[in-house]
Design a protein around this motif. Structure first.
Motif, PDB file in Angstrom:
ATOM      1  N   GLU A 132       0.746  -1.421   0.131  1.00 61.82           N
ATOM      2  CA  GLU A 132       0.066  -0.029   0.005  1.00 61.82           C
ATOM      3  C   GLU A 132       1.058   1.188   0.014  1.00 61.82           C
ATOM      4  OE1 GLU A 132      -3.765   1.897   2.591  1.00 61.82           O
ATOM      5  OE2 GLU A 132      -2.598   0.313   3.313  1.00 61.82           O
ATOM      6  N   ILE A 133       1.947   1.353   0.835  1.00 60.00           N
ATOM      7  CA  ILE A 133       2.727   2.408   1.029  1.00 60.00           C
ATOM      8  C   ILE A 133       3.573   2.557  -0.285  1.00 60.00           C
ATOM      9  CG2 ILE A 133       5.015   3.159   1.903  1.00 60.00           C
ATOM     10  CD1 ILE A 133       4.059   1.976   4.474  1.00 60.00           C
ATOM     11  N   SER A 134       4.124   1.469  -1.083  1.00 62.98           N
ATOM     12  CA  SER A 134       4.504   1.542  -2.317  1.00 62.98           C
ATOM     13  C   SER A 134       3.788   2.263  -3.326  1.00 62.98           C
ATOM     14  CB  SER A 134       5.105   0.376  -2.909  1.00 62.98           C
ATOM     15  OG  SER A 134       3.932  -0.445  -3.315  1.00 62.98           O
ATOM     16  N   GLN A 135       2.297   2.199  -3.340  1.00 63.56           N
ATOM     17  CA  GLN A 135       1.704   2.781  -4.251  1.00 63.56           C
ATOM     18  C   GLN A 135       1.257   4.127  -3.920  1.00 63.56           C
ATOM     19  OE1 GLN A 135      -1.886   0.101  -4.328  1.00 63.56           O
ATOM     20  NE2 GLN A 135      -0.718  -1.636  -5.031  1.00 63.56           N
ATOM     21  N   THR A 136       0.984   4.597  -2.743  1.00 70.40           N
ATOM     22  CA  THR A 136       0.572   5.853  -2.393  1.00 70.40           C
ATOM     23  C   THR A 136       1.851   6.687  -2.481  1.00 70.40           C
ATOM     24  OG1 THR A 136       0.929   5.392  -0.087  1.00 70.40           O
ATOM     25  CG2 THR A 136      -1.222   4.942  -0.986  1.00 70.40           C
ATOM     26  N   GLU A 137       3.035   6.306  -2.035  1.00 68.79           N
ATOM     27  CA  GLU A 137       4.071   7.161  -2.059  1.00 68.79           C
ATOM     28  C   GLU A 137       5.216   6.901  -3.129  1.00 68.79           C
ATOM     29  OE1 GLU A 137       6.092   7.149   1.787  1.00 68.79           O
ATOM     30  OE2 GLU A 137       4.230   7.160   2.871  1.00 68.79           O
ATOM     31  N   GLU A 138       4.769   6.226  -4.073  1.00 65.86           N
ATOM     32  CA  GLU A 138       5.664   5.942  -5.380  1.00 65.86           C
ATOM     33  C   GLU A 138       7.105   5.325  -4.781  1.00 65.86           C
ATOM     34  OE1 GLU A 138       5.740   9.706  -7.664  1.00 65.86           O
ATOM     35  OE2 GLU A 138       3.564   9.560  -8.199  1.00 65.86           O
ATOM     36  N   ALA A 139       7.017   4.474  -4.070  1.00 67.16           N
ATOM     37  CA  ALA A 139       8.038   3.654  -3.586  1.00 67.16           C
ATOM     38  C   ALA A 139       8.242   2.383  -4.324  1.00 67.16           C
ATOM     39  CB  ALA A 139       8.096   3.544  -2.254  1.00 67.16           C
ATOM     40  N   VAL A 140       9.187   1.793  -4.350  1.00 69.00           N
ATOM     41  CA  VAL A 140       9.694   0.504  -5.081  1.00 69.00           C
ATOM     42  C   VAL A 140       9.317  -0.454  -3.676  1.00 69.00           C
ATOM     43  CG1 VAL A 140      11.067  -0.984  -6.242  1.00 69.00           C
ATOM     44  CG2 VAL A 140      10.834   1.307  -6.896  1.00 69.00           C
ATOM     45  N   PHE A 141       8.434  -1.551  -3.998  1.00 68.12           N
ATOM     46  CA  PHE A 141       8.366  -2.674  -2.883  1.00 68.12           C
ATOM     47  C   PHE A 141       9.539  -3.616  -3.080  1.00 68.12           C
ATOM     48  CE2 PHE A 141       6.196  -6.698  -1.869  1.00 68.12           C
ATOM     49  CZ  PHE A 141       6.544  -6.460  -0.347  1.00 68.12           C
ATOM     50  N   ILE A 142      10.399  -3.847  -2.018  1.00 69.86           N
ATOM     51  CA  ILE A 142      11.382  -4.873  -2.040  1.00 69.86           C
ATOM     52  C   ILE A 142      10.738  -5.968  -1.208  1.00 69.86           C
ATOM     53  CG2 ILE A 142      13.812  -5.218  -1.623  1.00 69.86           C
ATOM     54  CD1 ILE A 142      13.366  -2.934  -3.487  1.00 69.86           C
ATOM     55  N   PRO A 143      10.342  -7.174  -1.811  1.00 65.60           N
ATOM     56  CA  PRO A 143       9.939  -8.380  -1.336  1.00 65.60           C
ATOM     57  C   PRO A 143      10.846  -9.058  -0.324  1.00 65.60           C
ATOM     58  CG  PRO A 143       9.455  -8.411  -3.640  1.00 65.60           C
ATOM     59  CD  PRO A 143      10.372  -7.241  -3.455  1.00 65.60           C
ATOM     60  N   PRO A 144      10.435  -9.523   0.483  1.00 64.10           N
ATOM     61  CA  PRO A 144      11.526 -10.237   1.612  1.00 64.10           C
ATOM     62  C   PRO A 144      11.837 -11.605   1.201  1.00 64.10           C
ATOM     63  CG  PRO A 144       9.051 -10.423   2.313  1.00 64.10           C
ATOM     64  CD  PRO A 144       9.043  -9.560   1.323  1.00 64.10           C
ATOM     65  N   TYR A 145      11.221 -12.245   0.312  1.00 68.04           N
ATOM     66  CA  TYR A 145      11.790 -13.612  -0.363  1.00 68.04           C
ATOM     67  C   TYR A 145      11.156 -13.932  -1.610  1.00 68.04           C
ATOM     68  CZ  TYR A 145       7.361 -14.730   2.309  1.00 68.04           C
ATOM     69  OH  TYR A 145       6.021 -14.447   2.581  1.00 68.04           O
TER      70      TYR A 145
END
Length: 314
Positions: A132-145
């Motif tokens: 959700e944060i990645s979408q609202t703040e234009e951040a790239v999500f880094i999955p844990p695994y």
């Protein structure tokens, strides 16, 4: 599916960021248990765990593509690693951690300039919030695994083990979401399929064990195991097929066995490891007098000092 080539490329990509960790051994323990026992010392890795390998591989790739802000969901170690490499690259990081995350891990994230957000107690809760944060703040999500770059980065441990102990017989690997074991198993099995790769889970967090039994991904809900890094409730969508293909077995260890392994490593080898890492050692110690060359992957050493008395056995 990742391949050995992906892991070799990852090793080149992270070579300036990640340390090669040693194989530690104890003649006393080897004699006592009837195997040559080695610990792959990822607790001596930068940020105190193996997670920096996958995080560095993924974040470096994203930064090269213009990322200025990364976000991660983590029980602590992955978050530390993402925050560390983000600071190294001069980009922003936000880390979503469970409300009961170890204080030492939260403090480390903050020391690396990571912004912490507390969310729930389960992996699905914090993963959803991070996305959700990645979408609202234009951040790239880094999955844990559950990401090829993450899995390939973790697999570089397998390459090092093969170089440090070419005649290894068995490698025990702790299993959370499966990024670590899927990477290591790919590196080892595609190099030498005769080497056994055994996954280790706490009996209280046996989602991968149950999933293997069912032949499909199973969710077990929240777990209270002391091995906080292994509290994942469901195996990864990308990691699980690799586990099915390459991992020889999944074994379970009890909370008492984890404590015993923690105490044994501390007393005999003078090394402080975290309970998640002790799980792999516990499984290795449970198989005595086989005359094998065994490596237990000690995945990390980030444990709150005030929790150590609770992990000791007499």
């Amino acid at each position: 599916m990742i391949s050995l080539k992906n892991i070799q490329l990852a090793r080149t990509n992270i070579s300036d960021t990640v340390a090669q960790t040693p194989l530690l051994s104890s003649a006393t323990l080897s004699e006592q248990y009837g195997n040559q026992l080695f610990l792959k010392a990822e607790h001596l890795q930068k940020t105190g765990s193996f997670k920096i390998r996958g995080a560095a591989n993924k974040v470096l790739n994203e930064a090269n593509n213009g990322a200025k802000h990364v976000v991660a969901a983590s029980s602590g170690n992955h978050g530390q690693a993402v925050a560390y490499i983000a600071r190294q690259l001069g980009i922003q990081s936000t880390i979503v951690v469970p409300v009961d995350a170890a204080l030492c891990k939260q403090e480390a994230i903050q020391a690396y300039n990571g912004k912490i957000e507390l969310c729930g107690t389960t992996s699905p809760e914090r993963l959803a919030r991070a996305e959700e944060i990645s979408q609202t703040e234009e951040a790239v999500f880094i999955p844990p695994y559950d990401d090829p770059a993450i899995m390939a980065g973790q697999g570089t441990i397998g390459l090092e083990i093969l170089e440090q102990l070419p005649d290894v017989d068995v490698v025990y690997v702790p299993v959370g979401g499966g990024g670590l074991i899927s990477g290591i198993a790919t590196a080892i099995k595609e190099s030498n399929p005769h080497i056994q790769v055994i996954g280790v889970e706490p009996a209280l967090a046996n989602d991968t064990f149950m999933s293997i039994q069912e032949g499909k991904r199973v969710s077990i809900g929240a777990s209270k195991t002391i091995a906080d890094g292994l509290r994942t409730s469901t195996p990864g969508e990308l990691t699980f097929p690799v586990v099915q293909r390459y991992v020889d077995d999944i074994v379970l260890v009890t909370e008492d066995q984890i404590k015993h392994a923690f105490s044994t490593v501390l007393s005999r080898m003078k090394q402080v490891i975290e309970p998640s890492a002790a799980a792999a050692v516990a499984a290795a110690l449970a198989h005595k007098a086989e005359g094998k060359r065994i490596v237990a992957v000690v995945s990390g050493g980030n444990v709150d000092l005030d929790q150590i008395p609770n992990l000791l056995t007499t």
